[in-house]
Structures are given as structure tokens and as C-alpha cells.
Write a protein that holds these residues in place. Sequence first.
Motif, mmCIF file in Angstrom:
data_model
loop_
_atom_site.group_PDB
_atom_site.id
_atom_site.type_symbol
_atom_site.label_atom_id
_atom_site.label_comp_id
_atom_site.label_asym_id
_atom_site.label_seq_id
_atom_site.Cartn_x
_atom_site.Cartn_y
_atom_site.Cartn_z
ATOM 1 N N VAL B 480 2.477 4.032 6.614
ATOM 2 C CA VAL B 480 3.490 4.532 5.675
ATOM 3 C C VAL B 480 2.823 5.255 4.502
ATOM 4 O O VAL B 480 3.361 6.220 3.974
ATOM 5 N N THR B 481 1.645 4.772 4.093
ATOM 6 C CA THR B 481 0.910 5.443 3.013
ATOM 7 C C THR B 481 -0.495 5.766 3.500
ATOM 8 O O THR B 481 -0.945 5.221 4.510
ATOM 9 N N ASP B 482 -1.185 6.601 2.735
ATOM 10 C CA ASP B 482 -2.596 6.807 3.050
ATOM 11 C C ASP B 482 -3.411 5.657 2.458
ATOM 12 O O ASP B 482 -2.839 4.712 1.896
ATOM 13 N N SER B 483 -4.724 5.729 2.547
ATOM 14 C CA SER B 483 -5.543 4.594 2.105
ATOM 15 C C SER B 483 -5.478 4.404 0.592
ATOM 16 O O SER B 483 -5.902 3.381 0.068
ATOM 17 N N LEU B 484 -4.967 5.408 -0.120
ATOM 18 C CA LEU B 484 -4.842 5.277 -1.573
ATOM 19 C C LEU B 484 -3.426 4.881 -1.985
ATOM 20 O O LEU B 484 -3.052 4.973 -3.146
ATOM 21 N N GLY B 485 -2.623 4.454 -0.998
ATOM 22 C CA GLY B 485 -1.283 3.977 -1.329
ATOM 23 C C GLY B 485 -0.278 5.085 -1.583
ATOM 24 O O GLY B 485 0.832 4.819 -2.049
ATOM 25 N N ARG B 486 -0.666 6.348 -1.271
ATOM 26 C CA ARG B 486 0.266 7.466 -1.470
ATOM 27 C C ARG B 486 1.176 7.587 -0.265
ATOM 28 O O ARG B 486 0.681 7.700 0.864
ATOM 29 N N HIS B 487 2.450 7.597 -0.505
ATOM 30 C CA HIS B 487 3.417 7.689 0.595
ATOM 31 C C HIS B 487 3.149 8.957 1.402
ATOM 32 O O HIS B 487 2.957 10.028 0.820
ATOM 33 N N HIS B 488 3.139 8.833 2.726
ATOM 34 C CA HIS B 488 2.797 9.989 3.557
ATOM 35 C C HIS B 488 3.831 11.104 3.465
ATOM 36 O O HIS B 488 3.505 12.254 3.680
ATOM 37 N N GLN B 489 5.086 10.759 3.183
ATOM 38 C CA GLN B 489 6.116 11.805 3.159
ATOM 39 C C GLN B 489 6.631 12.144 1.769
ATOM 40 O O GLN B 489 7.143 13.237 1.570
ATOM 41 N N LEU B 490 6.542 11.195 0.833
ATOM 42 C CA LEU B 490 7.115 11.454 -0.496
ATOM 43 C C LEU B 490 5.987 11.638 -1.503
ATOM 44 O O LEU B 490 5.161 10.749 -1.707
ATOM 45 N N GLU B 491 6.004 12.801 -2.134
ATOM 46 C CA GLU B 491 4.858 13.258 -2.900
ATOM 47 C C GLU B 491 4.517 12.406 -4.128
ATOM 48 O O GLU B 491 3.365 12.096 -4.373
ATOM 49 N N ASN B 492 5.551 12.049 -4.893
ATOM 50 C CA ASN B 492 5.267 11.351 -6.161
ATOM 51 C C ASN B 492 5.572 9.865 -6.075
ATOM 52 O O ASN B 492 6.027 9.249 -7.032
ATOM 53 N N LEU B 493 5.326 9.292 -4.894
ATOM 54 C CA LEU B 493 5.577 7.857 -4.691
ATOM 55 C C LEU B 493 4.328 7.166 -4.169
ATOM 56 O O LEU B 493 3.705 7.641 -3.218
ATOM 57 N N SER B 494 3.965 6.046 -4.814
ATOM 58 C CA SER B 494 2.858 5.210 -4.320
ATOM 59 C C SER B 494 3.378 3.802 -4.076
ATOM 60 O O SER B 494 4.369 3.388 -4.673
#
Lengths: 180, 529
Positions: B480-494
Amino acid sequence: MNTSTEQPGISRRQLLRCGLLGTLVLATAGGIASVTRTLRSGPGTGYRQLRESHIPMLRRIIPVILDGALPAGEADATVQAVLDGLDRSLDHLSPAMRSQSLQLFDLLSLDLTRGAATGIWRSWENATSEQVANFLSRWEHSRLALFRQGYGALNQAILLVWYGQPLAWAHCGYPGPPRF
Amino acid sequence: MLIPDLFRHGLERGWQVQNASQLVEDLTLEADIAIVGSGAGGATSAEILSAAGFRVLLIEEGGLFTSSDFRMQENEAYPTLYQEGLGRLSKDGAITILQGRAVGGTTLVNWTSSFRTPDQTLAHWASEHGVVGHDSRSMAPWFERMEQRLGVERWAAEPNANNDVLRRGCEELGLHWAVIPRNVRGCWNLGYCGLGCPTNAKQSMLVTCIPAMLDQGGSLLYLARADRLLLAGDRVAGIECVAMDERCVAPTGRRVRVRARHYILAGGAINSPALLMRSEAPDPHHLLGKRTFLHLTSFSWAQFDHLINPFYGAPQSIYSDHFQWRDGVTGPMGYKLEVPPMQPGFSATVLGEPGTPGAGLMEQLPNSNMLLALLRDGFHPDSASGTVTLRGDGSPVLDYQLTDYTREGLRRSYLSMAEIQFAAGAKLVKTVHRDATPARNMAQAREIIEQLPLERYRALLGSAHVMGGCPMGEDPQHAVTDSLGRHHQLENLSIHDGSLFPTSIGANPQLSIYGLTAKLASLLAERLA
Ligand SMILES: Cc1cc2nc3c(=O)[nH]c(=O)nc-3n(C[C@H](O)[C@H](O)[C@H](O)COP(=O)(O)OP(=O)(O)OC[C@H]3O[C@@H](n4cnc5c(N)ncnc54)[C@H](O)[C@@H]3O)c2cc1C
Ligand code: SF4
């Protein structure tokens, strides 16, 4: 069929009836659940969540689940303390879990469902401890997951509330939290 | 009371803290960064981001309770400090799931054991789950930073007699055991960590990261439940919150709309994926809420001749990892052994035994011990795992069904625990299972345990470590997120909480969450600067 020394489980006819009722009552928000909801009155006097119809049922079930743990000679006061505690827990449960619990209590207490679900055909007030114990043990070993789940839920709710209060502590050798 | 209530003093100094249950009209709030959830991941991130100069708003659905509210009473703590008023269960009611719900999240009620993420787990994530950059060497400084922040040190006092059973049993059998590091400063050794620490010794988020964030000008809104994220294309445009009543049961009808530059979800496993599901957030590969793990927990009760008073003293100070990695990371299920604090309500409920047999065991509570096994779920393809779904009212529930692989682990855990208890001198061991009668020696216990049907409702199971459901990893097809916790689809969401873990941890998870989210928040601060 009103007492059950017979094998754990219930007759096929009952099984079908309870299966149907139980499933509807516990697992859906519609169907029988809404029937029982309209039958159910508001909270009983002195309670926030428990209904008047739940009280006689709980008064018979609590002493059986807590058999051996209640202090002798103070049965009424201790059962009342558990009722009050249960009411407080219900009042803090999430709406979804609270309505599941209230539906379980309805299933056990309403005339429409009580006999088939518990084998207690006459009123709770007249049920003997043996009848209550039989009903609990049938639920514990029922082929219906719903009854097995209900059995666990009743036990755990009552045990948690009872042992969480000071009245219970002499029996289990707990001196209470330290004072400072 | 003689103990200063640090949080109340802060409030008197003018911290920006708002109780949403008292709102008389709807509200709109703005911040640079809005964080949902004030537990391990949310509060750690909040402190770091506010220190970096961002205006942080921390949103918490639970109530605010501080040291003077903590009276070490089970019947006060459970309904108020736990998710769903301690009513959270797996969907079929077979597993009791404990999670916190208050300012400070689960850290307010946890038992203070503080372990780094095991090397084996980090290596497994890298090789099997596409997690990059979080190997042991890169994570070590982050764990160290949070250990210092939260006073994590090996428990220096004697273990209480309940923990000592585990130590003596393992010693006797030649099994691994060690002393647990705890996040406490000046601990009074009382034993009530699970009900809120009355002395502020436990370095929960309530007395560490949240006060620091508030001192740095951040703000806190509590009794406000993030109901849904407002989405606009591939961005989050706001959060719609509902104000909750003082019990955190019913919405009051007031709403709070929050706007920020960046949003962080830290509602913990189950609740974070649920918020995304309610918001109909993009989930092209149907991953949300799946692979939720529990460290499914089994219990074994024992009676001794000597006094144990298992309700007093630091709850967890000894553990055994003997059975954790012995059969390989992905072999038969591994487990960690520990003990729980045994206040009577908790003990009777775990035991779940009504009538005179249960009363008989409870009568011996002062001479009793309980061991628990945390089963390491999620490493083997056949391991049980849970799936979050939404009920009709939008609240989440976890479906978690046992598998044969998991049952095999359960049975072995019962055997290991009984063996240790007898080796420590138990005169009676009762596996916490409806069909287990008390055993007088190991031969008897073995016979009983080998016959046990490991079905739901017969085995009494719990969980205090919910993890996963929004897994991190580089491949959007599996994470659901990359390894840095950034949501794969939503830009400004961790996402910064325990829901990021691709498997369970194989150790009590709090320090894993502190370390990882400290790193993610620090990197986020650099990116946003
Ligand atoms: C009894 C118990 C004992 C434990 N003991 C230990 C231990 O000794 N060592 C250890 O390492 N771990 C322990 N744990 C587990 C550990 O504390 C948790 O795994 C950890 O705190 C999880 O961190 P988190 O950030 O994922 O979520 P949490 O700490 O659970 O925080 C999430 C917060 O978000 C809030 N929230 C959720 N959804 C919303 C929403 N929609 N809107 C607003 N707010 C929301 C919740 O109310 C909660 O306060 C224990 C847990 C329990 C229950
Ligand atoms: S054992 Fe220590 S940390 Fe836990 S509640 Fe007691 S004083 Fe607080």
C-alpha cells in the motif's frame, strides 16, 4: 423437552428453529433482529442499556456462572453489583458490539425465542440452577457456532465485570491495588 | 496525590488542546501536517515534525486521561482506555483483540517491553516483501535514538515472582531466557501498566512525545474520529472528523474538517486500513486490510506452593526466544514466551472458566502464574492472517481464521509452556483451553494437550499486537505504501504506524513502530522543507 438431561445439543427441530432464529437475531441487522428490537422496551429502571426483560434472565445466569465465587449470604447484593457492572460495560461498548450483546440478551429473554434457544420454556424466574447449567452446557457444546460464541461471550462478560470489582477480591486473595 | 500530573501542568501552561465532544458548532482547522492517531507512530511523528518547524495537528478519537485518572482499577480502565470499550473481538468472536484508544494510543496501556525489530524479520522483509533501506544496520541508529528518548533499559530490579517462573523453568531446562528492556524512568514496580501508569514512570506517548509536540506549538484535538479522507484526484484534500461523546461511543453531531499540506495516518492496524476503506481510497490491487497479523496468543496457567502475587510488580521482565527462530524464519511457527500481569478481572477472563472449576482456580490466584506465547504469524504462506472488513455502520472488524499450520504452532506452544511451568516447580498446570483439565505432571499434560481439539471457541485466544493491513514495500502490486510509508497512489498521504508491517514482528512491536516512524518522519521533514 423442558429439562434436558439428553445428549448435548438439541433436537433437530429445535436446531433448525434456533439456527434460523439465532442466525437472524445475532448476525443481521434486519429480519428477526428488527422484530426483537421493536418488542424490546427501553432501558429498565436504573439501567442505561439493560432492558427490564433481561434482568430476570441475568439474575438466574449470573449465580450459575459465578458458582463458587460469590460470597455466601450476600447473593442479592453481589448479583446486583454484576448487573450494574454489565450495564456500565454495555454503555461503553461500540454500538456494533453493544447491539450484538443486547440481541443475545433478547434472544435469551424474549418469550418468542427463549424456549427454543435455551430449553427453558417457562419463565426465567422459575428456572432451577440445574436447568440454567444445562442450557449453558448445551450452548457450550452446540453444533451451532453462534451458540458456542454466545456461551463464551456470556462467560467472559460476567467474569470480567465480577472480578473487576472489590466485592470479588476476598475470594481470589487479591488485596487490591497498592495505596500511596 | 503527591505525583505531579505532568499533562495537567502543561494544560495550565496553555497548550493548544481541544476536546471535540464539547464543540457547539462545526469547526474547520488548518495545519501543515495533520496526523490521525496519537499512539506510538502518530505521536513519534508529531514530535519530530513539530521540532522541524511544521505546524502539526494531532487528531485522536479517544479521550484524554492523565496520571491522576489512573486509579489501577480494571473496571474503570477497560471501558475507557481500550478500543470499542474492550469489546473488540475477531469477527466470529473467537479472539479477544486488545488495542488502546485514548490520547497516547496503545502506549498508554501497554506493558513497556521494548525490543528492536529482530534482524531476521528485517531481512525477511527485504528479501520477500520488497522493503528497501530498513536493514538492521540502517535501522540501528533509529532504534537507539528512540531508546534514549523513551528511557529504554534492561529491567535492573529482580523480576517479580510471576516472571521468575519463566526464568527458573527455562534455566532448569537449559532453554534461552533473557531480561526484558522496558521504557520506564523511575518505575515504582507496581504492575499496573495495562491500566494506565499512575506515576508517569512509563514513558508512554502521553508523557513524552505529545507534551514535546505541544511545547513546540503543535495542537491536539481529541474525542474526534477521522471518519473519511476527502480525495481530489491523487491527493488528499481534507479529513472529515466526527466529534464523539465523552464515552467515545456516539457521535455528537458536530463535525470537524481538517485541511493540511500533508496527511499522516497513524490509527494503528485495523483502524488505519478501515479509514482508507471508508474513504474509498484507491486500492487497485485489493491489499487494504488484508494480511493483518495478531501475534496470536495462547496461555497456560499454573499453580505453585509458594506465593507469587502475580498481580504486582513490573508486568514483563523475562522472555524466552528459545522457540522463536529455532526452526528457521519460514519453518514451523515460532513463538516468543512471556507472562502477563494477572489482575483478577483480566486473569478470570483469559481463563474463561465458569462455575466451581473456574472459581477453584481463581481462589488460588496468589499462588498462580500464567505464561503466554506470541505466535509469529505471517512468515509462512500457510500461516493464518486476518482481513479487515467494514460493518454496516462503517466501523471495522477483523476476520481471522486458524489454519492447520497455526494450530500446529498452538499445540507446541501449550507443550512448551507446560514443560517450563513444571520445571519451575508447578504442582498443577491448566492449559487455557475449554477441554483441558488440570494436569499434575508433564506426562499427564502431554496426554491432555495432544488430544485438544484446536477449534475456535475451545482454545481461548487473544491478541495485544495488531500489525499489518497497509503493508509497505516498493512494488505497488504487493504494498500500500513504499518503504518510506508514502502511499503508492495518493501523493500527500503517509502511513506511520504498525499497519505498515508486511508480517508480524516476532517481538512486542512498540519499539519497531517508534524506530521506523522516527525515521519516516525525519525523512518526511526533509522532503517537505
Ligand atoms: C495490553 C497491551 C499490552 C501491550 N504491551 C506491549 C509491550 O509491552 N511492548 C510492546 O512493544 N507492545 C505492547 N503492546 C502493543 C503496542 O503498544 C502497540 O502495538 C503499539 O502501540 C501500536 O502503535 P500504533 O501507532 O500502530 O497504534 P496505537 O498506539 O494503537 O495508536 C493508534 C491511535 O489512533 C487512534 N485512532 C484510530 N483510528 C482513529 C480515527 N479514525 N480517528 C482518530 N483517531 C484514531 C486510536 O484511538 C489510538 O489512540 C501492547 C498492547 C496492549 C493492548
Ligand atoms: S510498573 Fe512501573 S511503569 Fe508500570 S504502572 Fe507501575 S510504576 Fe508505572
